[in-house]
Design a protein around this motif. Structure first.
Motif, short mmCIF file in Angstrom:
data_model
loop_
_atom_site.label_atom_id
_atom_site.label_comp_id
_atom_site.label_asym_id
_atom_site.label_seq_id
_atom_site.Cartn_x
_atom_site.Cartn_y
_atom_site.Cartn_z
N VAL A 280 0.85 -1.20 0.00
CA VAL A 280 0.00 0.00 0.00
C VAL A 280 0.88 1.25 0.00
CG1 VAL A 280 -1.70 1.32 1.33
CG2 VAL A 280 -1.91 -1.17 1.14
N THR A 281 1.90 1.26 0.86
CA THR A 281 2.81 2.40 0.92
C THR A 281 3.62 2.52 -0.36
OG1 THR A 281 3.03 1.92 3.28
CG2 THR A 281 4.54 3.53 2.34
N SER A 282 4.12 1.40 -0.85
CA SER A 282 4.92 1.41 -2.09
C SER A 282 4.11 1.94 -3.26
CB SER A 282 5.42 0.00 -2.39
OG SER A 282 6.15 -0.03 -3.60
N LYS A 283 2.87 1.53 -3.35
CA LYS A 283 2.01 2.00 -4.44
C LYS A 283 1.78 3.50 -4.35
CE LYS A 283 -2.54 1.30 -6.53
NZ LYS A 283 -3.83 0.56 -6.43
N ALA A 284 1.56 4.01 -3.14
CA ALA A 284 1.31 5.44 -2.95
C ALA A 284 2.56 6.25 -3.33
CB ALA A 284 0.92 5.72 -1.51
N ILE A 285 3.74 5.77 -2.96
CA ILE A 285 4.98 6.47 -3.30
C ILE A 285 5.20 6.46 -4.81
CG2 ILE A 285 7.49 6.39 -3.09
CD1 ILE A 285 7.09 5.39 -0.21
N ASN A 286 4.99 5.32 -5.44
CA ASN A 286 5.16 5.24 -6.89
C ASN A 286 4.14 6.09 -7.63
OD1 ASN A 286 7.28 3.19 -8.09
ND2 ASN A 286 6.57 2.29 -6.16
N SER A 343 15.97 11.39 3.54
CA SER A 343 15.90 11.92 2.18
C SER A 343 15.32 10.88 1.25
CB SER A 343 17.30 12.33 1.70
OG SER A 343 18.12 11.18 1.56
N LEU A 344 14.89 11.34 0.08
CA LEU A 344 14.33 10.41 -0.91
C LEU A 344 15.37 9.39 -1.37
CD1 LEU A 344 12.20 12.86 -3.11
CD2 LEU A 344 11.33 11.06 -1.61
N SER A 345 16.59 9.84 -1.54
CA SER A 345 17.62 8.92 -2.05
C SER A 345 17.84 7.74 -1.11
CB SER A 345 18.93 9.68 -2.26
OG SER A 345 19.40 10.22 -1.03
N GLN A 346 17.65 7.94 0.19
CA GLN A 346 17.83 6.84 1.14
C GLN A 346 16.73 5.79 1.00
OE1 GLN A 346 18.22 9.62 4.58
NE2 GLN A 346 20.01 8.37 5.12
N MET A 347 15.65 6.16 0.33
CA MET A 347 14.56 5.21 0.08
C MET A 347 14.64 4.62 -1.32
SD MET A 347 11.41 7.46 1.57
CE MET A 347 11.77 8.71 2.80
N LYS A 364 15.24 -1.22 -3.18
CA LYS A 364 15.71 -0.40 -2.07
C LYS A 364 14.54 0.20 -1.29
CE LYS A 364 19.18 3.12 -1.01
NZ LYS A 364 20.21 4.04 -1.58
N LEU A 365 13.48 0.57 -2.03
CA LEU A 365 12.28 1.12 -1.37
C LEU A 365 11.64 0.05 -0.49
CD1 LEU A 365 10.15 3.30 -0.94
CD2 LEU A 365 9.03 2.52 -3.05
N ASP A 366 11.51 -1.16 -1.01
CA ASP A 366 10.91 -2.24 -0.21
C ASP A 366 11.69 -2.50 1.07
OD1 ASP A 366 8.96 -2.52 -2.11
OD2 ASP A 366 9.85 -4.27 -3.08
N ALA A 367 13.01 -2.44 0.96
CA ALA A 367 13.85 -2.66 2.14
C ALA A 367 13.64 -1.53 3.15
CB ALA A 367 15.32 -2.74 1.73
N ASP A 375 10.13 5.83 10.10
CA ASP A 375 10.90 6.95 9.57
C ASP A 375 10.41 7.37 8.18
OD1 ASP A 375 12.66 7.36 11.73
OD2 ASP A 375 13.86 5.63 11.13
N VAL A 376 10.01 6.40 7.38
CA VAL A 376 9.43 6.72 6.07
C VAL A 376 8.15 7.53 6.26
CG1 VAL A 376 8.38 5.77 3.98
CG2 VAL A 376 10.44 4.70 4.94
N GLN A 377 7.32 7.11 7.19
CA GLN A 377 6.08 7.83 7.47
C GLN A 377 6.38 9.26 7.94
OE1 GLN A 377 3.45 5.89 10.21
NE2 GLN A 377 1.88 7.48 10.07
N LYS A 378 7.38 9.40 8.79
CA LYS A 378 7.75 10.74 9.29
C LYS A 378 8.19 11.63 8.14
CE LYS A 378 10.94 13.03 12.51
NZ LYS A 378 12.06 12.83 13.45
N PHE A 379 8.96 11.08 7.21
CA PHE A 379 9.45 11.87 6.07
C PHE A 379 8.30 12.41 5.24
CE2 PHE A 379 10.66 12.32 1.66
CZ PHE A 379 11.83 13.07 1.72
#
Length: 471
Positions: A280-286, A343-347, A364-367, A375-379
């Motif tokens: 769900v999160t991966s889809k929203a980011i993409n 940062s985005l690059s860390q994801m 890398k995003l899945d990991a 932390d992803v949610q906070k970003f």
């Protein structure tokens, strides 16, 4: 002397001259049309950019919602029930038995030979009381006291909690039954009693026939109805017994809604597994990345300039379009947090230096989602996160009275002004061409007359010259 076409009388190409004059006069109109087309192209371009910004804003808003992060998915080993989980649920495994399904009560009346015969001669009050205490009274006119009339009145009464129908036994001389069905399942939705009384306007009215058909008291076990009892749903979760009025059971397991479909076999519970759903999160980011790239591509197309052909696009050199691009990029680059995913690059999300678009390394995003979800949610979703930043910039452009709205209003006014100029110029040209036409017509008539006189004089002189020769 009648002239069928301008220039015939004079023998001059006056029609052609008028067309040339018209073409010369129309040049200012072509300029106005070109300016209007340019403004319309810009207006259309702004509309396209606005739609793309709104799509980006929607994608960013999804990244600001708690439901996007830490979503859960359910898996059921069997067909007795389905399950859905909210973010309040906790990952885990459960064994669930469905002992009984919730069902609704039904009442079947004694048979009647005639479904249309009136059972009272005046107004009758029929009061239906449900087991949960809900009480509703039907006031029936005499014409509505037949079986058919009562069924119609019940079905037309909102909030009664009961539906009615008529069933006949299909015999040559059929008998008719009234069937009452509770609209809800479970014992609390069942009919507790039905009372019949004469309306207060005529308290002495004989209501015995209606009473014989409709009166019912579940507790006292009186009345002519035959009951099929309601039942509550009964399940057990890891050995804990639970009862429900309906087949939808919410929060027996916190954050989980169970929908019961059928009973399980004795001593054979079915397994429910609740696990985190990072997809769900991966889809929203993409989706956000796609919306961002789409906006960048649209702005690039609308502001491009073809050097080889020297052709510009609708918004080439437009400052507002460039402003959108730069502010959205600034909001993206300014987003950061103090967590492990700062940062985005860390994801795994990087910017292509050639195109300015974003790329996603999904591994890398899945990991990152697996190991650092908070932390992803906070970003993305904090008060200073990417979602809020993009939303604020987008609003600046697309809200009512925003930068794009102000620009489009100005251009709409410019189009109206150009239209007015065009209409005024066209009227002026039409008037001038009509004046030319009249002048040319007069010239044509005059030249025709002169040609006629010239021909006549030539003829007369020729005749005079021949007089001396005849002698």
């Amino acid at each position: 002397m009648a002239i069928s076409s301008i220039g015939v009388g004079a023998g001059l190409p006056l029609d052609e001259l008028l067309d040339q004059l018209r073409s010369a006069e129309n040049k200012p109109l072509e300029l106005l049309k070109s300016r209007a087309a340019s403004v319309q192209s810009r207006l259309s371009g702004y509309g396209t950019i606005k739609s793309s910004i709104e799509a980006l804003k929607t994608a960013a808003e999804a990244l600001g919602k708690a439901d996007t992060f830490g979503a859960l998915k359910t898996s059921v080993a069997g067909e007795a029930f389905t399950a859905t989980a909210s973010t309040k649920a906790i990952a885990g495994n459960y064994n669930i038995k469905v002992n009984t399904l919730a069902s609704g009560q039904s009442l079947t009346s004694d048979p009647q030979a005639d479904r249309n015969v009136k059972l009272a001669t005046g107004k009758v009050d029929v009061t239906v009381t449900l087991a949960d205490g809900t009480e509703t009274t039907l006031s029936l006119d005499a014409a509505d006291t037949s079986m058919e009339g009562i069924v119609k009145a019940i079905n037309e009464k909102s909030g009664l909690g009961v539906s009615a129908t008529l069933v006949n036994d299909g015999k040559e001389t059929p008998q008719h039954y009234m069937l009452l069905t509770a609209k809800g399942t479970g014992t609390e939705a069942a009919i507790a009693s039905i009372t019949v009384a004469a309306n207060e306007a005529n308290p002495a009215l004989d209501v015995s026939q209606v009473n014989n058909l409709m009166a019912y008291d579940k507790v006292a076990a009186t009345g002519a109805f035959t009951e099929t009892e309601a039942a509550n749903a009964s399940i057990s979760i890891n050995g804990i017994d639970i009862e429900s009025q309906t087949n939808t059971i919410a929060d027996a397991i916190e954050g989980v809604t169970l929908t019961l479909l059928k009973t399980t076999e004795a001593d054979k519970p079915q397994a429910l597994s609740i696990t985190r759903d990072d997809a769900v999160t991966s889809k929203a980011i993409n989706s956000f990345v796609s919306a961002y790239n789409n906006l960048q591509g649209i702005i690039k197309t609308l502001t491009s300039y073809d050097v080889a052909s020297q052709n510009s696009s609708a918004l080439t050199g437009d400052s507002l379009a460039r402003n959108v691009q730069s502010q959205i990029r600034d909001a993206l680059n300014a987003a950061n947090s103090s967590g492990a995913m700062g940062s985005l690059s860390q994801m795994g999300i990087t910017t292509d230096p050639k195109t300015g678009t974003l790329k996603v390394d999904n591994d890398k995003l899945d990991a990152a989602l697996k190991d650092n979800m908070p932390d992803v949610q906070k970003f993305f979703a904090s008060e200073t996160g990417l979602s809020k930043r993009i939303g604020a910039v987008a609003d600046n452009f697309v809200k009512t009275g925003g930068l794009i709205g102000t620009a489009t209003t100005s251009m709409t006014n410019s189009l109206k002004n150009l239209e007015d100029q065009y209409d005024t110029a066209l009227g002026r040209i039409d008037a001038k061409m009509e004046a030319y036409r009249k002048q040319f017509t007069q010239l044509d008539v005059m030249m025709a007359q002169m040609n006629s006189v010239s021909s006549y004089l030539t003829q007369q002189l020729s005749m005079l010259g021949n007089i001396g020769k005849e002698k």
